[in-house]
Design a protein around this motif. Structure first.
Motif, short mmCIF file in Angstrom:
data_model
loop_
_atom_site.label_atom_id
_atom_site.label_comp_id
_atom_site.label_asym_id
_atom_site.label_seq_id
_atom_site.Cartn_x
_atom_site.Cartn_y
_atom_site.Cartn_z
N GLU A 180 0.82 -1.21 0.00
CA GLU A 180 0.00 0.00 0.00
C GLU A 180 0.86 1.27 0.00
OE1 GLU A 180 -0.05 -1.60 4.34
OE2 GLU A 180 -0.08 -2.38 2.29
N SER A 200 -3.42 3.53 -9.46
CA SER A 200 -4.67 2.90 -9.04
C SER A 200 -5.72 2.96 -10.14
CB SER A 200 -5.21 3.59 -7.77
OG SER A 200 -5.35 4.98 -7.99
N GLU A 201 -5.66 4.00 -10.96
CA GLU A 201 -6.63 4.15 -12.04
C GLU A 201 -5.95 3.88 -13.37
OE1 GLU A 201 -8.59 7.87 -11.78
OE2 GLU A 201 -9.31 7.55 -9.73
N LYS A 202 -6.06 2.67 -13.82
CA LYS A 202 -5.46 2.26 -15.09
C LYS A 202 -6.51 1.54 -15.91
CE LYS A 202 -2.64 -1.33 -15.22
NZ LYS A 202 -3.22 -2.23 -16.26
#
Length: 649
Positions: free
Chosen positions: A299, A305-307
């Motif tokens: 983490e 995180s946004e792919k």
């Protein structure tokens, strides 16, 4: 190096409480133990099963409260016990000191039951009602529990207590909390009394990071900096000398004229653990980013995180340059390749080598001696980065990368955008290799990494990958990953709407001597093409005619070319792995991946959809034009009517 009081400042932000479930036979003192721990008094009467009880944070050095769950002992309550064990962080398992049969039941029922549930949590075995044991029959707890602990490694510790006399009551839940926050199992092998391999690797990395002058020893200043970083308090001069004296007296090679060596550093942590001061070692490990499995906490890694599904992840030139330096540093004989022992040493500060298991094992080219050259080394990193970006970033850190992690990887542009722009800047391409059994898929993959052709066919199981660099014009190199898809797995693969998003190019291999093989490959091609049309992730495709050394069936060439013409892709590429006639197949695969807007198959289903969309768009355009004309006509009429009215006046 010390951690007696400072270690207690460790922060466990990922935990709000430690949940301890108390189980055991009826009348073994479970509820009385909990009540005594909560009130510091012995209850004269107590409910059969207490509600959840919270021991506040101020009770414990680590500042984490303990939630205690009491459980019923009846058969009717078995489901409740199982449910609570699944939610537990630790188990307190009770027996009665004055009832030997409860200890037998602990060994024959409770411990096997906990193991059956596969909860994998520490167990604290507690003998309750110590005050009732017959003083004429004293028992050696270590001697009695030794064989049981040998059989059940999940037992963290054993303790006997008396709720009536308030003896060792608070300690029961302190040990339970400590077993969760500072577990022994990941660090220490109780049987051999040695640090476990993962612990040694983690501490070795920490030692190297703390050795700022890189002389393989921690001098007094470096020891002090380490102490301040981990425990927020400096070492006093006499404490430093005490540490070094303890090491020198017990392990002479642990100290040299420069300071504390790696052997000495490891010895100190073995000593802390042996003395029950696991919190000291855990504080060090957590300060350097490790979780309870002795891996870096993912983490904390800057993984995008946004792919989008049709985006991939690649190493940047910064990370590649770092890896080239690591490769050179570990190439001890400077022969341009890493032997197995050199690879082991390279990953000696990581939990283990990431490439010992599938899908990385046997995925790259090796020299005749079985060593990995630089191209294969970097290719393997490219594969790991594409398949598991967090793992790739973590292993960069294990190897000593200290730069900006966000600049170590890049997220590629969406393939849908590349398609529109008719250009891609990707450096790594993934090719899905489809085909029926016995078509030659595995031979294609193994030839890509220069492994010899095998006449004996063996069915590939699991995920199979090979990866290598492919030369392009003007000295440019691209990395190509071949991913073999078994025929039996195609249906599962295509069941997901995003199944083709990660595929830059698809090839369909068939045995050119077998008409049925071509039909099966053609059917797979149509299935993939239609899935691409429906999902919007259409991919360029190629047909590969393998086993060209065998006799072709009469219509082989004509049939295969007609299939390609029907879906508007390039003619089949004919190869023979056995005769080493590869027909530049890998260069052609990369070229097709780069020209992502070409060689995308069109099925009749797709053409009908395209015509329908064109018809709808044309209708919408005509409707829009008609509406515009009507609006203009209405405006003109109103203007004319207005002028006519004015002239009449």
């Amino acid at each position: 190096m010390s951690g007696d009081s400072s270690a207690r400042t460790a922060v466990f932000r990922h935990r709000n409480t430690v949940r301890v479930v108390v189980v055991g036979d009826s009348a073994t003192g479970k509820s009385s133990l909990i009540a005594a721990a909560a009130t510091d008094t012995f209850p004269e009467t107590v409910s059969p099963v207490l509600p959840p009880t919270v021991l506040p944070a101020e009770y414990y050095p680590d500042g984490i409260p303990v939630t205690i769950i009491d459980t019923p002992s009846s058969l009717d309550g078995k489901a409740k016990v199982e449910e609570e064990l699944q939610l537990a962080d630790a188990v307190v398992l009770t027996y009665a000191c004055d009832q030997p049969e409860t200890l037998v039941n602990l060994q024959n029922y409770w411990l096997p039951e906990i193991r059956r549930l596969k909860v994998n949590i520490p167990v604290i075995v507690v003998g309750c009602m110590l005050d009732l044991r017959d003083e004429h029959f004293p028992i050696n707890l270590e001697q009695m529990m030794g064989p049981i602990m040998q059989q059940f490694k999940e037992i963290e510790t054993c303790i006997e207590c008396s709720a009536a006399n308030l003896v060792e009551v608070a300690e029961v839940f302190y040990y339970a909390q400590k077993a969760v926050l500072h577990p022994t199992a990941p660090l220490f092998d109780q049987e051999s009394q040695t640090l476990k391999p993962r612990c040694i690797r983690a501490l070795k990395r920490i030692f190297i990071l703390s050795d700022h002058d890189k002389d393989s020893a921690l001098n007094d200043n470096e020891l002090n900096q380490f102490q301040v970083k981990c425990f927020s308090a400096p070492l006093q001069p006499n404490e430093t000398e005490d540490v070094k004296r303890v090491v020198k007296d017990n392990l002479p090679q642990g100290i040299n004229h420069l300071g504390l060596t790696l052997d000495g550093f490891l010895y100190l942590h073995s000593l802390f653990i042996a003395k029950g001061r696991l919190e000291t070692t855990w504080t060090v490990l957590r300060e350097f980013g490790y979780n309870d499995d002795l891996e870096l906490r993912k983490e904390n890694l800057p993984v995008p995180s946004e792919k989008a599904p049709d985006q991939s992840v690649e190493l940047t030139s910064i990370a590649v340059d770092f890896l080239k330096g690591v490769f050179s540093l570990n190439d001890s004989n400077k022969d341009g390749a890493l032997q197995d022992f050199e690879v082991d040493e390279l990953f000696s500060t990581a939990p283990e080598s990431p490439w010992d298991e599938d899908p990385y094992k046997d995925s790259v080219e090796r020299t005749e001696q079985g060593d990995v050259n630089l191209s294969g080394f970097l290719s393997q990193w490219a594969l790991m980065t594409l398949l598991d970006p967090p793992q790739s970033l973590a292993y960069l850190i294990y190897l000593g990368y200290t730069g900006d992690l966000a600049k170590a990887i890049r997220v590629t542009r969406k393939r849908s955008v590349d398609f529109r722009k008719q250009y891609t800047d990707r450096q790594v391409f993934q090719c899905f290799v489809f085909g029926p059994k016995h078509a030659g898929k595995s031979a294609l993959l193994t030839s890509f990494v220069e492994r010899p052709f095998q006449d004996n066919y063996s069915l590939t199981s699991g995920q199979s990958y090979t990866v290598n660099t492919v030369d392009q014009p003007r000295g440019i190199k691209k990395t190509l990953i071949l991913h073999e898809v078994q025929e039996c797995d195609v249906k599962i693969l295509l069941s997901s709407n995003d199944s083709l998003a990660a595929c830059d190019v698809a090839v369909f291999v068939y045995d050119s001597s077998d008409e049925f093989s071509l039909k099966r490959a053609s059917k797979l091609l149509m299935e993939v093409a239609r899935k691409g049309e429906d999902s919007g992730y259409g991919v360029p495709c190629l047909l590969i005619a393998a086993k060209n050394d065998l006799n072709l069936y009469p219509m082989a060439i004509k049939d295969s070319e007609m299939i390609c013409q029907a879906v508007k892709i390039n003619a089949p590429i004919r190869i023979s792995v056995k005769d080493k006639y590869m027909n530049n197949v890998f260069q052609k695969i990369v070229t097709t991946a780069q020209q992502c807007h070409l060689s995308v198959p069109e099925t009749e289903h797709g053409r009908n959809k395209k015509r329908y969309r064109q018809l709808v768009n044309r209708s919408l355009i005509l409707a829009s034009v008609g509406a515009a004309i009507a609006i203009v006509a209405l405006a003109a009429y109103r203007a004319y009517a207005c002028r006519k009215t004015k002239s009449a006046r």
